[in-house]
Design a protein around this motif. Structure first.
Motif, short mmCIF file in Angstrom:
data_model
loop_
_atom_site.label_atom_id
_atom_site.label_comp_id
_atom_site.label_asym_id
_atom_site.label_seq_id
_atom_site.Cartn_x
_atom_site.Cartn_y
_atom_site.Cartn_z
N LYS A 106 -64.32 1.57 -26.10
CA LYS A 106 -64.15 1.97 -27.48
C LYS A 106 -65.69 2.50 -27.98
N GLN A 108 -62.72 -3.00 -22.77
CA GLN A 108 -62.34 -2.52 -24.01
C GLN A 108 -63.36 -2.25 -25.06
N PHE A 109 -64.16 -3.10 -25.05
CA PHE A 109 -65.55 -2.77 -25.84
C PHE A 109 -66.19 -1.69 -25.55
N GLU A 128 -63.13 -5.03 -33.81
CA GLU A 128 -63.31 -5.97 -33.24
C GLU A 128 -62.54 -6.09 -31.94
N THR A 129 -62.93 -6.43 -30.62
CA THR A 129 -62.21 -6.54 -29.49
C THR A 129 -62.62 -7.81 -28.52
N ASP A 130 -62.06 -8.30 -27.74
CA ASP A 130 -62.38 -9.44 -27.08
C ASP A 130 -62.64 -8.80 -25.47
#
Length: 591
Positions: free
Chosen positions: A167, A163-164, A157-159
């Motif tokens: 990844k 980053q999303f 999980e990432t906000d």
């Protein structure tokens, strides 16, 4: 100290790499690695320069960018089996990526990491072994797609939007690579990738926000951009008139041979084919696949046959009856042994997600109930999507193992990823988790017991069959001032070891049919030996011969060859000039 910290930081990568390398080494000791089908052999021959003498990326199966890259590797060092290494790297690399992700989810629990690596190893040996040692590019494409789906669903999980996207770069690259390797197979798996995206988006709270649109839209957009760019480069590589004409020929040939073979194999269509301008002699050449003998079997003629097959033969079928028949077959195959252990693995995956979803929907708190209901909805959607994809294939009559096993792998990857995600996001009761793990281990162990024997038997048979091919290849290369055309059905059963006896020098032989026949590369190959036409070269050039197995010579005879020349007003005889071994012979055509 720094070295110790680095080892600690990358210990999951190191541990997984060691386990995967041990598996590879052990498989290499126990078995040989083969190109499973002659399709991969032909692709390798084109990219390595065996076919024309110069490595070329236009192999008609992979997209040009990937083919050109592998061809460049062969140009740099032709003695290395680059294509075989690439396929094996993709397959075992997928297991490596899965291992790294799963061990990373274990939060440094040694027993947990050991357990997931043991399960992955058992899956390699008990489920995928046959395809890992008999390598086929369609299966490899599916493994890339399945791994991309698993990594995407289990992404931490990432906000942040950036980053999303960062990844999920590995998942995007794997999909783009799969698209370049086997476009059609990747497109068949895209519905499952769409379901993976729906599942992850459904975990967001709230779901419909501008940030989520950027996160998931960014991943999809970059992935599609890579696919579109790959396609555009491929179009440019095949852009000239000769290649465009051959692409039309290739599509027509595929339509006839893969989807409507009865048009050329059943006598009741002979009269209609004659009306289309396909003579009885040409029909015989199409039936035995030696259509390369006749230059008049061109794009225009084959497109006429393909159009007749689609709009006349296809339209006359009772599609409702076919649908009912294929629907029954679909249900039967899902629950019976023909597709085992792949169908059993998928049933396990449905059971795992169903059990986890029911527990959360019934006993969980509000958010867990919502996610449990979402899982149950995903199961329904997945079942609907897989039914549509399978019926599409069954209705078309194209369900070889390399396609069906690929679909099972992708579906299993999606559902098992959902189960893993649930374990590490919401928690799944230990009883369900341990019970499903034990069942998975049992299934893999049973597959291991039966699978090793199957592979051993398969490889013994390959070794026996390939002795003929090795003798033919050795004979031709020993007589390098001559050229040999081969009867197609005498040569289609052979395969080739990836890493033994590698010889990427120009081959002085070619089959009289096949999917590269009449291509610009085929014409380039003929030009290497001062030939323009197979028929003229066989008749008028002293150093050009026909190779045919004794079995096919007895079954087919040489009427198809003699009749072709007779149709041109030439009387010929076919004389046996040499024997290659006890099963093959060399023939000369004389007027």
């Amino acid at each position: 100290m720094k070295r110790k910290e680095a080892c600690k930081k990358y210990e999951n990568c190191i541990l997984t790499l060691v386990v995967m390398l041990l598996n590879v080494i052990l498989m290499g000791i126990c078995f040989d690695f083969y190109y499973d089908l002659n399709d991969d052999m032909m692709m390798k021959d084109i990219m390595s320069g065996v076919y024309t003498g110069t490595p070329d990326g236009r192999n008609m199966q992979t997209l040009y960018l990937l083919g050109a890259f592998i061809g460049l590797c062969y140009r740099l060092c032709g003695r290395i089996p680059w294509y075989g290494l690439f396929l094996c790297l993709c397959q075992f690399g997928c297991f490596y990526l899965l291992g790294v992700r799963l061990t990373g989810l274990m939060n440094r629990r040694r027993t947990g990491r050991a357990a997931v690596l043991a399960i992955l190893s058992l899956l390699q040996w008990g489920v995928c072994l046959l395809h890992l040692v008999n390598v086929q590019y369609t299966i490899t494409c599916a493994m890339l797609s399945a791994t991309a789906i698993f990594l995407f669903v289990t992404t931490p999980e990432t906000d942040g939007v950036k980053q999303f996207i960062v990844k999920n770069i590995p998942s995007m690259l794997l999909v783009i690579l799969a698209y370049q390797l086997r476009t059609e197979m990747l497109l068949l798996t895209l519905p499952f990738a769409g379901l993976a995206g729906m599942f992850r988006w459904a975990q967001e709270k709230p779901i419909f926000t501008k940030k989520n649109g950027k996160k998931y839209g960014g991943v999809v957009g970059l992935m599609l951009a890579g696919m579109v760019l790959s396609g555009l480069l491929d179009m440019a590589a095949y852009g000239d008139a000769q290649w465009q004409d051959f692409l039309d020929f290739f599509d027509a040939r595929t339509t006839v041979y893969d989807f409507y073979p009865e048009v050329i194999t059943q006598e009741n269509y002979a009269g209609d084919l004659e009306k289309l301008g396909v003579t009885p002699v040409q029909q015989a050449l199409l039936r035995n696949y030696n259509f390369g003998l006749d230059d008049a079997i061109d794009t225009q003629l084959l497109k006429q046959v393909a159009d007749y097959a689609v709009y006349t033969v296809g339209a006359s079928r009772d599609w409702q009856a076919v649908f009912r028949e294929k629907g029954k077959l679909y249900v039967y195959r899902l629950f019976h042994g023909e597709d085992a252990p792949y169908n059993v693995m998928v049933i396990w995956a449905y059971g795992a997600v169903l059990a986890a979803g029911l527990v959360q929907a019934v006993k969980g708190e509000k958010e867990q109930r919502r996610r449990g209901l979402a899982d149950l909805g995903l199961l329904v959607l997945t079942a609907a999507v897989r039914t549509a994809v399978w019926l599409f294939l069954l209705m078309r009559g194209r369900t070889p193992e390399r396609i069906t096993h690929s679909l099972y792998l992708v579906e299993f990857a999606l559902l098992s990823a959902v189960f893993v995600h649930r374990i590490h996001s919401c928690g799944v009761p230990k009883g369900i988790r341990y019970g499903m793990d034990a069942l998975l281990l049992l299934l893999a162990a049973v597959g291991l017991i039966t699978g090793i024997g199957t592979v051993e038997s398969d490889q013994r048979q390959r070794e026996e069959v390939n002795r003929d091919w090795q003798d033919v290849d050795a004979y031709c290369r020993a007589h390098d001032t001559s050229f040999y055309f081969e009867d197609v059905y005498s040569t289609v059963a052979f395969s080739q070891k990836m890493f033994a006896g590698v010889d990427n020098s120009l081959a002085n032989y070619d089959i009289l049919g096949g999917w590269m026949n009449k291509s610009p590369l085929y014409q380039e190959k003929l030009a290497q030996y001062n030939m323009e036409s197979a028929a003229e070269a066989l008749l008028y050039q002293d150093n050009v011969y026909l190779i045919m197995s004794d079995a096919e010579a007895a079954a087919q005879g040489f009427g198809w060859l003699i009749d072709y020349y007779a149709d041109q007003g030439i009387t010929v005889s076919v004389t046996r000039r040499d024997s290659i071994n006890e099963n093959f012979a060399v023939y000369e055509v004389e007027d």
